[in-house]
Scaffold this motif. Structure first.
Motif, PDB file in Angstrom:
ATOM      1  N   ASN A 186      -4.352  -0.066 -12.916  1.00 33.28           N
ATOM      2  CA  ASN A 186      -3.605  -1.420 -12.982  1.00 33.28           C
ATOM      3  C   ASN A 186      -4.703  -2.498 -12.602  1.00 33.28           C
ATOM      4  O   ASN A 186      -4.439  -3.763 -13.012  1.00 33.28           O
ATOM      5  CB  ASN A 186      -2.642  -1.746 -11.426  1.00 33.28           C
ATOM      6  CG  ASN A 186      -1.443  -0.669 -11.701  1.00 33.28           C
ATOM      7  OD1 ASN A 186      -0.419  -1.008 -12.472  1.00 33.28           O
ATOM      8  ND2 ASN A 186      -1.469   0.345 -11.034  1.00 33.28           N
ATOM      9  N   TYR A 187      -5.864  -1.940 -11.932  1.00 28.92           N
ATOM     10  CA  TYR A 187      -6.858  -2.949 -11.915  1.00 28.92           C
ATOM     11  C   TYR A 187      -7.529  -3.261 -13.052  1.00 28.92           C
ATOM     12  O   TYR A 187      -8.031  -4.266 -13.468  1.00 28.92           O
ATOM     13  CB  TYR A 187      -7.642  -2.270 -11.017  1.00 28.92           C
ATOM     14  CG  TYR A 187      -7.204  -2.409  -9.568  1.00 28.92           C
ATOM     15  CD1 TYR A 187      -6.657  -3.494  -8.812  1.00 28.92           C
ATOM     16  CD2 TYR A 187      -7.054  -1.093  -8.869  1.00 28.92           C
ATOM     17  CE1 TYR A 187      -5.906  -3.196  -7.747  1.00 28.92           C
ATOM     18  CE2 TYR A 187      -6.389  -0.855  -7.813  1.00 28.92           C
ATOM     19  CZ  TYR A 187      -5.810  -2.111  -7.155  1.00 28.92           C
ATOM     20  OH  TYR A 187      -5.084  -2.087  -5.912  1.00 28.92           O
ATOM     21  N   THR A 188      -7.493  -2.122 -14.005  1.00 23.12           N
ATOM     22  CA  THR A 188      -8.159  -2.460 -15.225  1.00 23.12           C
ATOM     23  C   THR A 188      -7.436  -3.404 -16.228  1.00 23.12           C
ATOM     24  O   THR A 188      -7.827  -4.177 -16.710  1.00 23.12           O
ATOM     25  CB  THR A 188      -8.242  -0.958 -16.173  1.00 23.12           C
ATOM     26  OG1 THR A 188      -8.781  -0.026 -15.576  1.00 23.12           O
ATOM     27  CG2 THR A 188      -8.599  -0.906 -17.631  1.00 23.12           C
ATOM     28  N   LYS A 189      -5.861  -3.573 -16.167  1.00 17.10           N
ATOM     29  CA  LYS A 189      -5.141  -4.210 -16.858  1.00 17.10           C
ATOM     30  C   LYS A 189      -5.247  -5.376 -16.077  1.00 17.10           C
ATOM     31  O   LYS A 189      -5.231  -6.388 -17.039  1.00 17.10           O
ATOM     32  CB  LYS A 189      -3.597  -3.612 -16.702  1.00 17.10           C
ATOM     33  CG  LYS A 189      -3.374  -2.444 -17.630  1.00 17.10           C
ATOM     34  CD  LYS A 189      -3.791  -2.722 -19.018  1.00 17.10           C
ATOM     35  CE  LYS A 189      -3.440  -1.507 -19.708  1.00 17.10           C
ATOM     36  NZ  LYS A 189      -3.841  -1.582 -21.059  1.00 17.10           N
ATOM     37  N   ALA A 190      -5.417  -5.670 -14.758  1.00 11.43           N
ATOM     38  CA  ALA A 190      -5.629  -7.129 -14.257  1.00 11.43           C
ATOM     39  C   ALA A 190      -6.924  -7.742 -14.967  1.00 11.43           C
ATOM     40  O   ALA A 190      -7.071  -9.111 -15.332  1.00 11.43           O
ATOM     41  CB  ALA A 190      -5.743  -6.762 -12.873  1.00 11.43           C
ATOM     42  N   ARG A 191      -7.931  -6.940 -15.198  1.00  9.71           N
ATOM     43  CA  ARG A 191      -9.194  -7.595 -15.629  1.00  9.71           C
ATOM     44  C   ARG A 191      -8.856  -8.136 -16.921  1.00  9.71           C
ATOM     45  O   ARG A 191      -9.818  -8.725 -17.498  1.00  9.71           O
ATOM     46  CB  ARG A 191     -10.454  -6.591 -15.411  1.00  9.71           C
ATOM     47  CG  ARG A 191     -10.878  -6.332 -14.050  1.00  9.71           C
ATOM     48  CD  ARG A 191     -12.226  -5.702 -13.895  1.00  9.71           C
ATOM     49  NE  ARG A 191     -11.848  -4.168 -14.535  1.00  9.71           N
ATOM     50  CZ  ARG A 191     -11.469  -3.210 -13.464  1.00  9.71           C
ATOM     51  NH1 ARG A 191     -11.455  -3.378 -12.243  1.00  9.71           N
ATOM     52  NH2 ARG A 191     -11.647  -1.906 -13.728  1.00  9.71           N
TER      53      ARG A 191
ATOM     54  N   PHE B  93       1.572  -7.262 -14.973  1.00  7.29           N
ATOM     55  CA  PHE B  93       0.893  -8.365 -15.483  1.00  7.29           C
ATOM     56  C   PHE B  93       1.130  -9.053 -16.720  1.00  7.29           C
ATOM     57  O   PHE B  93       0.630 -10.101 -17.264  1.00  7.29           O
ATOM     58  CB  PHE B  93      -0.500  -7.169 -16.069  1.00  7.29           C
ATOM     59  CG  PHE B  93      -1.211  -6.661 -14.866  1.00  7.29           C
ATOM     60  CD1 PHE B  93      -1.764  -7.283 -13.795  1.00  7.29           C
ATOM     61  CD2 PHE B  93      -1.126  -5.422 -14.690  1.00  7.29           C
ATOM     62  CE1 PHE B  93      -2.421  -7.038 -12.760  1.00  7.29           C
ATOM     63  CE2 PHE B  93      -1.277  -4.432 -13.573  1.00  7.29           C
ATOM     64  CZ  PHE B  93      -2.226  -5.410 -12.534  1.00  7.29           C
TER      65      PHE B  93
ATOM     66  N   GLU C 100       1.604  -6.870  -5.206  1.00  7.61           N
ATOM     67  CA  GLU C 100       0.941  -5.605  -6.102  1.00  7.61           C
ATOM     68  C   GLU C 100       1.231  -4.250  -5.319  1.00  7.61           C
ATOM     69  O   GLU C 100       0.120  -3.638  -5.341  1.00  7.61           O
ATOM     70  CB  GLU C 100      -0.402  -5.921  -6.118  1.00  7.61           C
ATOM     71  CG  GLU C 100      -0.570  -7.434  -6.970  1.00  7.61           C
ATOM     72  CD  GLU C 100      -2.183  -7.225  -7.916  1.00  7.61           C
ATOM     73  OE1 GLU C 100      -3.088  -7.084  -7.118  1.00  7.61           O
ATOM     74  OE2 GLU C 100      -2.072  -7.836  -8.804  1.00  7.61           O
TER      75      GLU C 100
ATOM     76  N   SER D 265       0.583  -1.244   0.057  1.00  9.16           N
ATOM     77  CA  SER D 265      -0.150  -0.101   0.089  1.00  9.16           C
ATOM     78  C   SER D 265       0.734   1.199  -0.137  1.00  9.16           C
ATOM     79  O   SER D 265       0.412   2.304  -0.609  1.00  9.16           O
ATOM     80  CB  SER D 265      -0.830   0.015   1.021  1.00  9.16           C
ATOM     81  OG  SER D 265      -1.809  -1.133   1.262  1.00  9.16           O
TER      82      SER D 265
ATOM     83  N   SER E 255       0.346  -3.410 -20.944  1.00 12.44           N
ATOM     84  CA  SER E 255      -0.028  -3.645 -19.510  1.00 12.44           C
ATOM     85  C   SER E 255       0.899  -3.629 -18.254  1.00 12.44           C
ATOM     86  O   SER E 255       0.701  -3.548 -17.377  1.00 12.44           O
ATOM     87  CB  SER E 255      -0.443  -5.322 -19.536  1.00 12.44           C
ATOM     88  OG  SER E 255      -1.520  -5.380 -20.430  1.00 12.44           O
TER      89      SER E 255
ATOM     90  N   ARG F 165       2.057 -11.917 -14.812  1.00 10.44           N
ATOM     91  CA  ARG F 165       1.017 -12.622 -14.621  1.00 10.44           C
ATOM     92  C   ARG F 165       0.897 -13.493 -15.776  1.00 10.44           C
ATOM     93  O   ARG F 165       0.314 -14.675 -15.474  1.00 10.44           O
ATOM     94  CB  ARG F 165      -0.140 -11.681 -14.248  1.00 10.44           C
ATOM     95  CG  ARG F 165      -1.639 -12.640 -14.122  1.00 10.44           C
ATOM     96  CD  ARG F 165      -1.662 -13.663 -12.992  1.00 10.44           C
ATOM     97  NE  ARG F 165      -3.007 -14.190 -12.760  1.00 10.44           N
ATOM     98  CZ  ARG F 165      -3.108 -15.127 -12.425  1.00 10.44           C
ATOM     99  NH1 ARG F 165      -2.178 -15.803 -11.506  1.00 10.44           N
ATOM    100  NH2 ARG F 165      -4.528 -15.781 -12.171  1.00 10.44           N
TER     101      ARG F 165
ATOM    102  N   SER G 272      -5.816   3.017 -10.145  1.00  4.18           N
ATOM    103  CA  SER G 272      -6.906   2.058 -10.976  1.00  4.18           C
ATOM    104  C   SER G 272      -6.360   1.516 -12.318  1.00  4.18           C
ATOM    105  O   SER G 272      -6.944   0.394 -12.790  1.00  4.18           O
ATOM    106  CB  SER G 272      -8.105   2.923 -11.069  1.00  4.18           C
ATOM    107  OG  SER G 272      -7.706   3.940 -11.770  1.00  4.18           O
TER     108      SER G 272
END
Length: 251
Positions: free
Chosen positions: A107-112, A172, A146, A60, A168, A175, A105
């Protein structure tokens, strides 16, 4: 023995802000996050900073300390000279919400966008069986907390905002590599890594590996092997000939 440290901290939002100087007490054994908390308690109660575990496991408190992407909770004050000015700024790659807090955010877009784990269709839950030797390569990548420091330092998106849609980032792509190396994953992720996640834009400078607090060898163990797999698929002359013959016969 305690001493007074000189801190320079970014205050403001994405559109406007400035570095503000503070003098803060430091005690033996403290980390930068301790000093930021003391600064909140004594001089700047409205200072925004994101943190949670203070143990280097939640990711964090990512920020930049003297220009280097680091975790505030894992950067010991003993690594700096007592008369050194310590500059703490938010991660540069992401928009600033306020002070040291950034909007991650992206990063969360790329994760999806990463296709999920795809086991064999006839394999039921509870029937997964793997040997340790089969997962050793990709197990390293599961240590990722992360913190997005690798994303922040990657110059492909750090210095080129226009690349964010097509790239990405190392976290990712790692990943994708993890799933590609998984012995029970049936999806072929080589073309996807290149065409949808921008693997070809990575020029393996290893800056992501250098800032990883979990010491994951992102470049050597994930990105380069994925590049090799893509090259084998697209540029190996034997594979190329086989694809040509297969397509001709199929026609």
């Amino acid at each position: 023995m305690g001493y007074k440290a000189q801190f320079r901290v970014w205050r403001g939002a994405d559109d406007a802000g400035e570095l503000v100087d503070y003098v803060v007490e430091v005690n033996e054994g403290e980390v930068v996050l301790d000093i930021i908390h003391r600064l909140q308690a004594t001089q700047a109660p409205d200072l925004a900073v994101r943190w949670n575990c203070k143990a280097g496991k939640c990711g964090s408190c990512s920020a930049e300390i003297n220009g280097m992407p680091r975790l505030l909770c894992m950067t010991r004050m003993s690594t700096f000279a007592e008369d050194e000015v310590i500059t703490v700024t938010p991660m540069r790659t992401f928009p600033v919400i306020r002070d040291l807090v950034t909007d991650v955010s992206f990063n969360y877009t790329k994760a999806r966008e990463v296709q999920s784990f795809t086991p064999p269709a006839d394999l039921k839950p509870g029937e997964y069986r793997m040997q340790q030797v089969d997962v050793e390569r990709s197990q390293e990548f599961r240590k990722c907390i992360e913190c997005f420091l690798c994303q922040n330092t990657c110059h492909v998106i750090r210095d080129h905002e226009e690349n964010k849609e097509a790239f990405s980032g190392p976290r990712f792509l790692m990943r994708v590599a993890e799933l590609e190396m998984h012995p029970l994953d049936t999806a072929d992720r080589r073309d996807v890594a290149q065409d949808e996640h921008g693997l070809g834009m990575c020029n393996i400078t290893k800056c992501c590996t250098e800032v990883c607090p979990e010491h994951i060898k992102i470049t050597d163990n994930a990105l380069i092997p994925m590049k090799e797999r893509v090259a084998g698929r697209r540029y190996d002359p034997v594979v190329w000939l086989g694809n040509k013959l297969f397509k001709r016969n199929k026609a």
